[in-house]
Each structure stands twice: as C-alpha cells, then as structure tokens.
Design a protein around this motif. Structure first.
Motif, mmCIF file in Angstrom:
data_model
loop_
_atom_site.group_PDB
_atom_site.id
_atom_site.type_symbol
_atom_site.label_atom_id
_atom_site.label_comp_id
_atom_site.label_asym_id
_atom_site.label_seq_id
_atom_site.Cartn_x
_atom_site.Cartn_y
_atom_site.Cartn_z
ATOM 1 N N ILE A 91 -13.013 7.158 17.042
ATOM 2 C CA ILE A 91 -13.261 8.222 16.071
ATOM 3 C C ILE A 91 -13.786 7.584 14.788
ATOM 4 C CG2 ILE A 91 -12.245 10.079 14.722
ATOM 5 C CD1 ILE A 91 -10.157 10.402 16.890
ATOM 6 N N GLU A 92 -14.917 8.101 14.305
ATOM 7 C CA GLU A 92 -15.514 7.560 13.092
ATOM 8 C C GLU A 92 -15.755 8.687 12.095
ATOM 9 O OE1 GLU A 92 -18.997 5.332 14.035
ATOM 10 O OE2 GLU A 92 -17.881 3.681 14.922
ATOM 11 N N GLY A 93 -16.296 8.317 10.936
ATOM 12 C CA GLY A 93 -16.569 9.295 9.899
ATOM 13 C C GLY A 93 -15.284 9.892 9.342
ATOM 14 N N LYS A 94 -15.403 11.072 8.793
ATOM 15 C CA LYS A 94 -14.249 11.711 8.160
ATOM 16 C C LYS A 94 -13.168 12.063 9.166
ATOM 17 C CE LYS A 94 -13.317 15.087 4.540
ATOM 18 N NZ LYS A 94 -13.882 16.177 3.707
ATOM 19 N N ALA A 95 -13.564 12.304 10.429
ATOM 20 C CA ALA A 95 -12.604 12.712 11.452
ATOM 21 C C ALA A 95 -11.551 11.640 11.724
ATOM 22 C CB ALA A 95 -13.335 13.048 12.745
ATOM 23 N N ARG A 96 -11.872 10.387 11.396
ATOM 24 C CA ARG A 96 -10.912 9.312 11.661
ATOM 25 C C ARG A 96 -9.649 9.455 10.824
ATOM 26 N NH1 ARG A 96 -10.967 4.590 8.884
ATOM 27 N NH2 ARG A 96 -11.200 3.342 10.755
ATOM 28 N N PHE A 97 -9.688 10.262 9.768
ATOM 29 C CA PHE A 97 -8.521 10.458 8.910
ATOM 30 C C PHE A 97 -7.837 11.807 9.154
ATOM 31 C CE2 PHE A 97 -10.921 7.192 6.650
ATOM 32 C CZ PHE A 97 -9.919 6.270 6.398
ATOM 33 N N ASP A 98 -8.241 12.498 10.212
ATOM 34 C CA ASP A 98 -7.575 13.761 10.546
ATOM 35 C C ASP A 98 -6.077 13.510 10.737
ATOM 36 O OD1 ASP A 98 -9.932 15.110 10.471
ATOM 37 O OD2 ASP A 98 -10.178 15.315 12.634
ATOM 38 N N GLY A 99 -5.252 14.326 10.086
ATOM 39 C CA GLY A 99 -3.805 14.188 10.213
ATOM 40 C C GLY A 99 -3.177 13.237 9.220
ATOM 41 N N VAL A 100 -3.973 12.496 8.471
ATOM 42 C CA VAL A 100 -3.431 11.586 7.459
ATOM 43 C C VAL A 100 -2.971 12.402 6.252
ATOM 44 C CG1 VAL A 100 -3.999 9.733 5.846
ATOM 45 C CG2 VAL A 100 -4.841 9.644 8.197
ATOM 46 N N THR A 101 -1.799 12.116 5.758
ATOM 47 C CA THR A 101 -1.279 12.815 4.576
ATOM 48 C C THR A 101 -1.446 11.945 3.339
ATOM 49 O OG1 THR A 101 0.946 11.956 5.011
ATOM 50 C CG2 THR A 101 0.392 14.114 5.938
ATOM 51 N N HIS A 102 -1.566 12.601 2.195
ATOM 52 C CA HIS A 102 -1.758 11.869 0.948
ATOM 53 C C HIS A 102 -0.507 11.897 0.091
ATOM 54 C CE1 HIS A 102 -2.087 15.628 -1.306
ATOM 55 N NE2 HIS A 102 -3.005 16.049 -0.433
ATOM 56 N N VAL A 107 -8.841 7.593 -1.156
ATOM 57 C CA VAL A 107 -8.481 9.006 -1.053
ATOM 58 C C VAL A 107 -9.215 9.597 0.143
ATOM 59 C CG1 VAL A 107 -8.008 9.293 -3.517
ATOM 60 C CG2 VAL A 107 -10.321 9.702 -2.650
ATOM 61 N N LEU A 108 -8.782 10.783 0.572
ATOM 62 C CA LEU A 108 -9.398 11.434 1.732
ATOM 63 C C LEU A 108 -10.749 12.051 1.394
ATOM 64 C CD1 LEU A 108 -6.396 13.277 3.452
ATOM 65 C CD2 LEU A 108 -7.814 11.472 4.446
ATOM 66 N N GLU A 109 -10.837 12.672 0.225
ATOM 67 C CA GLU A 109 -12.016 13.447 -0.145
ATOM 68 C C GLU A 109 -11.983 13.652 -1.647
ATOM 69 O OE1 GLU A 109 -11.475 16.994 2.114
ATOM 70 O OE2 GLU A 109 -9.443 17.324 1.370
ATOM 71 N N LEU A 110 -12.852 14.503 -2.156
ATOM 72 C CA LEU A 110 -12.836 14.804 -3.579
ATOM 73 C C LEU A 110 -11.461 15.323 -3.981
ATOM 74 C CD1 LEU A 110 -16.289 16.583 -3.919
ATOM 75 C CD2 LEU A 110 -15.712 14.288 -4.701
ATOM 76 N N VAL A 111 -10.909 14.783 -5.059
ATOM 77 C CA VAL A 111 -9.562 15.164 -5.489
ATOM 78 C C VAL A 111 -9.661 16.211 -6.599
ATOM 79 C CG1 VAL A 111 -8.677 12.893 -4.875
ATOM 80 C CG2 VAL A 111 -9.410 13.327 -7.231
ATOM 81 N N PRO A 112 -8.580 16.959 -6.868
ATOM 82 C CA PRO A 112 -8.604 17.938 -7.963
ATOM 83 C C PRO A 112 -8.985 17.285 -9.292
ATOM 84 C CG PRO A 112 -6.661 18.247 -6.593
ATOM 85 C CD PRO A 112 -7.301 16.974 -6.129
ATOM 86 N N ASP A 113 -9.590 18.076 -10.162
ATOM 87 C CA ASP A 113 -10.092 17.533 -11.429
ATOM 88 C C ASP A 113 -9.015 16.806 -12.222
ATOM 89 O OD1 ASP A 113 -12.704 18.478 -11.013
ATOM 90 O OD2 ASP A 113 -12.199 20.447 -11.851
ATOM 91 N N ASP A 114 -7.833 17.421 -12.354
ATOM 92 C CA ASP A 114 -6.809 16.795 -13.175
ATOM 93 C C ASP A 114 -6.360 15.459 -12.593
ATOM 94 O OD1 ASP A 114 -5.653 18.164 -11.014
ATOM 95 O OD2 ASP A 114 -3.750 18.477 -12.074
ATOM 96 N N VAL A 115 -6.321 15.374 -11.273
ATOM 97 C CA VAL A 115 -5.946 14.113 -10.611
ATOM 98 C C VAL A 115 -7.035 13.071 -10.828
ATOM 99 C CG1 VAL A 115 -5.470 13.037 -8.375
ATOM 100 C CG2 VAL A 115 -4.568 15.323 -8.891
ATOM 101 N N PHE A 116 -8.280 13.475 -10.704
ATOM 102 C CA PHE A 116 -9.401 12.563 -10.910
ATOM 103 C C PHE A 116 -9.382 11.979 -12.317
ATOM 104 C CE2 PHE A 116 -13.950 12.037 -12.156
ATOM 105 C CZ PHE A 116 -14.272 10.992 -11.302
ATOM 106 N N PHE A 117 -9.217 12.846 -13.316
ATOM 107 C CA PHE A 117 -9.205 12.367 -14.695
ATOM 108 C C PHE A 117 -8.015 11.440 -14.963
ATOM 109 C CE2 PHE A 117 -11.542 16.516 -15.559
ATOM 110 C CZ PHE A 117 -12.786 15.896 -15.600
ATOM 111 N N ASP A 118 -6.876 11.746 -14.372
ATOM 112 C CA ASP A 118 -5.708 10.890 -14.568
ATOM 113 C C ASP A 118 -5.947 9.499 -13.988
ATOM 114 O OD1 ASP A 118 -2.747 10.657 -15.350
ATOM 115 O OD2 ASP A 118 -2.702 10.071 -13.237
ATOM 116 N N GLY A 145 -13.487 7.705 -1.722
ATOM 117 C CA GLY A 145 -13.366 8.230 -0.370
ATOM 118 C C GLY A 145 -13.291 7.093 0.634
ATOM 119 N N ALA A 146 -12.380 7.194 1.601
ATOM 120 C CA ALA A 146 -12.151 6.090 2.534
ATOM 121 C C ALA A 146 -13.020 6.161 3.782
ATOM 122 C CB ALA A 146 -10.679 6.047 2.936
ATOM 123 N N PHE A 147 -13.643 7.310 4.050
ATOM 124 C CA PHE A 147 -14.426 7.417 5.277
ATOM 125 C C PHE A 147 -15.855 6.925 5.047
ATOM 126 C CE2 PHE A 147 -15.830 11.239 3.138
ATOM 127 C CZ PHE A 147 -17.107 11.465 3.615
#
Length: 288
Positions: free
Chosen positions: A3-14, A89-100, A110-112
């Motif tokens: 499994i490659e691309g973004k699908a390789r992180f399916d089921g991963v929790t943050h 990170v899995l994908e784009l994070v919420p704005d407040d998290v990104f700024f922090d 992004g890890a994929f």
C-alpha cells in the motif's frame, strides 16, 4: 499487497497535536526510488533559479539523496542550525494547530508520498512538497525567524477575523515567493520549488506578472489553487521580509478590512511592476 500513497496511513490515529508516527521503515523501495527521481528532476533545475540558501540547505540536509527522509533524523540535522524540527502529520491540520506548531518551531509535514500516477500533479501537499519544498529554508536563521513570527501572527489573525488576509501572505511568500538577487530573480516559494513545471514558468514564462512585494497589496490579492500563479510577488531579501512581517499587522488589517479582492492577474495603480505578464498561458486555458 503493498500500500502506497495516502492509503498507507489508513487507520493511523493522531495525537492531540495531530502528529503521528511516521513509520519510516515501512516506506517501500518504490517510494524511495520515487523520491530520488523527484529530487533529481528538481535539483537539475535549481542552479541559477533557486535562492542560494535553498540550494545549499538541500545538500546540507541530504534531501537530494537517500530516498524518503526520516523526519526524526532530519530534525537532528536541522535543530542545531535554527531550533526547528519537522513533525509528521496525516494531512492538512486545523489552522490553530498549524499556527501553534510554527510558533514553537515545529513544521508539520504530510507523511505520505504521492503515487506514481500523481508525479506531475497532486491536489494536497505530500512529504515531497512539505519536506523538500519547505524544510531547506528553515535552515536559514532569518527565514526561520520569519516562519515562527508567521505562526505567532496566526492566532491573532484568527481572533480578529483576518485569517484570509494572512493566508494570502503565506501563499504569495512561503508558497510562491520570488526574491531579487544580484544575478536576477530567484525562487524561494515551496510551491514552486516542488514543481518542475512551475520552476521554469515562474521565472521564464512571459505570461505571469512579477510585482514587488507589498504587505497590503498581497493581503488583498486572490490566488489560484488549481494551476500556476498569474502573479508572483518579489521580495528584496529575507531580512526585508522579516522586517515587514515582524509586526502584529493591526494597521495592515485595518487598511484591508472590507476591501474587495484583487483578481490574481490584475495590475493595480501603485504597483511596482517588474514584468507585466502577457496572460498568454492563462488566456489559452480559459479559451480551452
């Protein structure tokens, strides 16, 4: 089955800060090869086009070789230079998290890695865009300070309802910025530097406008998310960018609040225009 691309992180929790375990050992040989081919294609275009600090840092951080980077190892190289680390990170994070993250000198990447079918176009940022495109300049002390200042500005912009204006500043500098140098224009924006097509287009095509950077002009200018940019803004140096942006933007927000957005390809009275674009590329796309 691999499994490659973004699908390789399916089921991963943050975690609460949206970071994940990169799982570097699980990248496939094909993904490492894909990274190396992407890096080689971009590196062939960097001399005479990219900001010298970017070119140097790519080599210093080893991003031009060795396959998909291990962000933990990359952070070990980067942190002694400017105090920054890179967090997966899995994908784009919420704005407040990104700024922090930025305010605390952590760059969320992004890890994929894009799949083979997405080599030429990708809708959302992957590890190549985030790490190859963004991380090298975090090794530059002045640029590193600017990015932290931007993170701190984010929380204020959210409180004031001015996030769209601050986002345009990020877009036209961090993602798609150009810089004047003694030998001509050079690229420092990650969105350009992770695209072989836009590296040439941003500097050499006659279609886009190239306009001297101005904070309020940029904050009022809409941008394209689906194609090359119709206008690129040009800074004089990272020191000048930092000086203009190491403020709370209160006066700038007051000046642009309620102003209509400027179209991406428009030239305005008062602009310092370095090149007036022909619009040929964009006109052909619209006609098609």
């Amino acid at each position: 089955m691999t499994i490659e691309g973004k699908a390789r992180f399916d089921g991963v929790t943050h975690a609460a800060d949206f970071t994940i375990d990169q799982g570097w050992a699980s990248y496939t040989a094909a993904e490492h090869d894909r990274w190396n081919r992407l890096a080689a294609a971009v590196c062939d275009l960097l001399p005479g086009r990219a900001a010298p600090a970017f070119v140097e840092a790519v080599r210093t951080l080893g991003l031009d070789r060795g396959g998909v980077p291990d962000m933990a190892r990359l952070s070990e190289l980067l942190h002694p230079l400017t105090g920054w680390t890179v967090v997966p990170v899995l994908e784009l994070v919420p704005d407040d998290v990104f700024f922090d993250h930025l305010a605390n000198r952590r760059f969320p990447a992004g890890a994929f890695l894009r799949t083979e079918a997405e080599m030429d176009y990708l809708q959302e940022p992957d590890i190549f865009h985030d790490v190859f495109g963004h991380v090298p300049l975090l090794a530059d002390p002045v640029y590193a300070d600017f990015m932290q200042a931007y993170g701190r500005a984010g929380a204020r912009a959210m409180k004031l309802g001015q996030l769209s204006n601050l986002a345009r500043l990020y877009w036209y500098t961090v993602e798609f910025g150009l810089m004047r140098g003694p030998d001509g224009l050079r690229i420092f924006g990650a969105g350009i530097l992770s695209s072989t097509g836009e590296i040439r287009f941003a500097l050499e095509d006659d279609s886009p406008n190239r306009i001297a950077f101005d904070v309020e002009r940029v904050m009022k200018t809409a941008y394209r998310i689906d194609d090359y940019q119709e206008t690129y803004f040009v800074i004089d140096s990272f020191e000048d960018l930092m000086a203009r942006c190491a403020v709370d933007f209160k006066d700038h927000y007051a000046a642009v609040r309620g102003a209509p957005a400027i179209a991406p390809g428009a030239v305005q009275p008062g602009d310092t225009v370095l090149h007036t674009g022909t619009g040929r590329y964009f006109g052909a796309k619209r006609a098609g």
